[in-house]
Scaffold this active site. Structure first.
Site, PDB file in Angstrom:
ATOM      1  N   ASP A   1       0.846  -1.191   0.000  1.00 14.30           N
ATOM      2  CA  ASP A   1       0.000   0.000   0.000  1.00 14.30           C
ATOM      3  C   ASP A   1       0.881   1.240   0.000  1.00 14.30           C
ATOM      4  O   ASP A   1       1.315   1.709   1.054  1.00 14.30           O
ATOM      5  CB  ASP A   1      -0.927  -0.019   1.223  1.00 14.30           C
ATOM      6  CG  ASP A   1      -1.896   1.157   1.233  1.00 14.30           C
ATOM      7  OD1 ASP A   1      -1.961   1.884   0.213  1.00 14.30           O
ATOM      8  OD2 ASP A   1      -2.596   1.349   2.255  1.00 14.30           O
TER       9      ASP A   1
ATOM     10  N   LYS B   1       1.477   7.824   0.612  1.00 13.91           N
ATOM     11  CA  LYS B   1       1.815   7.860   2.037  1.00 13.91           C
ATOM     12  C   LYS B   1       3.188   8.496   2.242  1.00 13.91           C
ATOM     13  O   LYS B   1       4.087   8.296   1.429  1.00 13.91           O
ATOM     14  CB  LYS B   1       1.914   6.420   2.572  1.00 13.91           C
ATOM     15  CG  LYS B   1       0.614   5.725   2.820  1.00 13.91           C
ATOM     16  CD  LYS B   1       0.879   4.346   3.407  1.00 13.91           C
ATOM     17  CE  LYS B   1      -0.394   3.545   3.543  1.00 13.91           C
ATOM     18  NZ  LYS B   1      -1.353   4.094   4.506  1.00 13.91           N
TER      19      LYS B   1
ATOM     20  N   ASP C   1      -5.763   6.335  -0.615  1.00 15.59           N
ATOM     21  CA  ASP C   1      -5.154   5.515   0.443  1.00 15.59           C
ATOM     22  C   ASP C   1      -6.216   4.746   1.239  1.00 15.59           C
ATOM     23  O   ASP C   1      -5.885   3.831   1.986  1.00 15.59           O
ATOM     24  CB  ASP C   1      -4.337   6.426   1.374  1.00 15.59           C
ATOM     25  CG  ASP C   1      -3.314   5.660   2.196  1.00 15.59           C
ATOM     26  OD1 ASP C   1      -3.149   4.444   1.957  1.00 15.59           O
ATOM     27  OD2 ASP C   1      -2.684   6.276   3.075  1.00 15.59           O
TER      28      ASP C   1
ATOM     29  N   GLU D   1      -7.988   2.408   0.300  1.00 18.39           N
ATOM     30  CA  GLU D   1      -8.195   1.416  -0.768  1.00 18.39           C
ATOM     31  C   GLU D   1      -8.707   0.082  -0.238  1.00 18.39           C
ATOM     32  O   GLU D   1      -9.333  -0.676  -0.974  1.00 18.39           O
ATOM     33  CB  GLU D   1      -6.884   1.199  -1.542  1.00 18.39           C
ATOM     34  CG  GLU D   1      -5.898   0.184  -0.920  1.00 18.39           C
ATOM     35  CD  GLU D   1      -5.397   0.564   0.472  1.00 18.39           C
ATOM     36  OE1 GLU D   1      -5.435   1.757   0.803  1.00 18.39           O
ATOM     37  OE2 GLU D   1      -4.972  -0.343   1.206  1.00 18.39           O
TER      38      GLU D   1
ATOM     39  N   ARG E   1     -11.061  -0.701   1.947  1.00 17.74           N
ATOM     40  CA  ARG E   1     -12.529  -0.828   1.940  1.00 17.74           C
ATOM     41  C   ARG E   1     -13.059  -0.948   0.518  1.00 17.74           C
ATOM     42  O   ARG E   1     -14.121  -1.521   0.296  1.00 17.74           O
ATOM     43  CB  ARG E   1     -13.140   0.368   2.685  1.00 17.74           C
ATOM     44  CG  ARG E   1     -12.795   1.696   2.097  1.00 17.74           C
ATOM     45  CD  ARG E   1     -13.022   2.859   3.067  1.00 17.74           C
ATOM     46  NE  ARG E   1     -11.905   3.055   3.988  1.00 17.74           N
ATOM     47  CZ  ARG E   1     -11.874   4.001   4.919  1.00 17.74           C
ATOM     48  NH1 ARG E   1     -12.889   4.831   5.061  1.00 17.74           N
ATOM     49  NH2 ARG E   1     -10.830   4.135   5.706  1.00 17.74           N
TER      50      ARG E   1
END
Ligand code: BES
Ligand code: ZN
Ligand code: ZN
Length: 453
Positions: A225, A232, A302, A304, A306
């Site tokens: 991620d 991030k 970010d 992502e 869900r």
């Protein structure tokens, strides 16, 4: 790498005693042992080694005030000399001691040879050794999957892992890859994963007798991620190889269910993607369609997890299981609420939630329920779509994420959503720093009690 608990009766005796059993045990020893323990000032706490008058090791003794606790004896495996020990203790303590031993023997040695010889453990009861090995193996499968660097645990590698576990237990494995996700109507999984050179996939494992009650597990499989375009910062990205921790958890849980041959019909659904950045990445402000038919405005790429979970949950509901469990490293907010060592969970079923909390306590695998507080649903409103993928405030972030997922779950299907860290930030007995399973022994024990053969 982890140790397997042996089924044997040869080896140096290892006595495991509750502190209040020690005086009685001492009474039964010969004068040499009594003197030795007196002169070494051993008073019934911790580990000690007992020699004969040639200095050879006769036995090891470990006393503790709370051997009921799973991890009470976990660290002795590392302190004993490298030889085989046979466990001597009350029958009720054997399983925990064996599990603790195995869990503490774990080392992630895929990329670094660590050749320190270790003590091994044998039990005289083969059934208990087998049960312990199932738990050890399941937990270490979770740890290995999480610890494996993202470059070697991309969706195609995860597919191989899931297929191998399915084959081991005679289950079936199928998958949808890349464009097939669009053909079969999984738009959000494709949108999140399409920017990666490692194509997004939906992994699907089925096992068990169709006559049995249906249990479906869903795991967030974000192999890395980066945050997508709302990238991030470096500190927050550093550990994001663990963002497939939910997928690892459901595989560990599936391993427990299949190895104990629980009378259930199991389905495991894993959306497996990399949340990467490239010219075709999905963007903030984009509107995605979902499998359910609801449209979602992307507020932040970010959030992502869900998105990939919502299409998987819609599919899980389609075949009307008895119960759905999902596991996900879904929010940093859940860690702020409960810390890193206590997983949060949410449920639309009060009875199951209550039962689970109790089972968690019994198993030294605690979990904590958080509310699906309806009033916060308004925080997910979008001006241009049916729902936004995240709230504009970080407050209550674990709750708003869970409320987002709830939109995709049929209200009549009992559903439990676990928001987990999947990582040990600090070393604890039996729990080295790195990937970790949280809550799977609890859910397994709940299922074993509810669906006993
Ligand atoms: N994978 C992260 C959540 C996460 C971070 C779990 C650290 C455990 C430890 C998730 O995809 C994410 O980035 N969530 C955002 C959501 C926000 C954009 C609404 C978060 O928690 O900050
Ligand atoms: Zn994210
Ligand atoms: Zn994530």
């Amino acid at each position: 790498m982890h140790q397997t608990i042996q089924h044997a009766s040869d080896g140096t005796p290892l006595y495991l005693l509750e502190k209040n059993q020690f005086p009685n045990w001492l009474q039964q020893q010969d004068a040499f042992v009594k003197n030795w323990l007196k002169n070494t000032q051993y008073e019934g706490k911790g580990l000690t080694l007992i020699p004969d008058n040639n200095g050879e090791l006769v036995c090891a003794l470990f006393c503790s005030e709370d051997l009921q606790n799973l991890f009470a004896s976990a660290d002795i495996a590392k302190q004993l000399p490298a030889q085989q020990f046979v466990l001597h203790c009350d029958t009720g303590l054997e399983l925990n001691a064996a599990i603790a031993w195995g869990l503490s023997s774990y080392q992630f040695d895929k990329y670094k040879q660590i050749e320190t010889p270790q003590a091994t453990l044998a039990l005289t009861n083969g059934d208990i050794a087998q049960q312990a090995n199932n738990v050890i193996h399941a937990t270490c499968l979770v740890r290995d999957m999480i610890n494996t660097p993202a470059g070697d645990m991309m969706p195609e590698h995860m597919a191989q892992t899931v297929e191998a576990v399915a084959q081991q237990f005679g289950g079936t494995f199928s998958q949808l890859v890349d464009e097939e996700l669009l053909e079969h109507n999984y738009p959000t999984i494709h949108a999140v994963g399409r920017a990666s050179v490692h194509a997004p996939r939906l992994l699907d494992l089925r096992w068990g007798d169709k006559q049995h009650p249906k249990v479906t597990l869903v795991g967030k499989g974000v192999c890395f991620d980066s945050g997508g375009l709302d990238l991030k910062p470096s500190g927050a990205m550093r550990l994001m190889k663990k963002d497939m921790g939910g997928a690892a958890h459901v595989m560990g849980l599936a391993y427990l269910i299949m190895s104990h041959n629980l009378p259930i019909q199991l389905r495991v659904i894993i959306p497996s993607v990399e949340n990467a950045v490239s010219a075709n990445a999905f963007r903030p402000g984009d509107v995605l369609q979902t499998r359910h038919g609801i449209s979602v405005e992307i507020d932040n790429t970010d959030a992502e997890g869900r998105l990939v979970l919502c299409d998987a949950l819609s599919e899980a509901c389609n075949d009307k299981p008895d119960v759905i469990f999902d596991f996900a490293t879904l929010t940093g907010a859940c860690r702020v609420a409960l810390g890193t060592e206590l997983p949060g969970f949410f449920s639309n079923d009060n009875q199951i939630a209550q039962d689970l909390m109790a089972v968690g306590e019994e198993n030294d695998d605690p979990i904590w329920r958080l509310p699906l507080h309806k009033a916060y649903r308004g925080l997910l409103k979008s001006d241009v779509a049916d729902i936004s993928n995240c709230a504009s405030t970080p407050f209550g972030g674990a709750i708003t994420a869970a409320l987002y997922l709830q939109e995709f779950v049929h209200k009549d299907i009992p559903w439990l959503h676990f928001d987990v860290m999947a990582w040990n930030n600090r070393k604890l007995p039996g729990r080295p720093v790195g990937g970790e399973a949280f809550g799977i022994r609890t859910v397994f024990d709940y299922l074993a009690q509810r669906y006993s053969a």
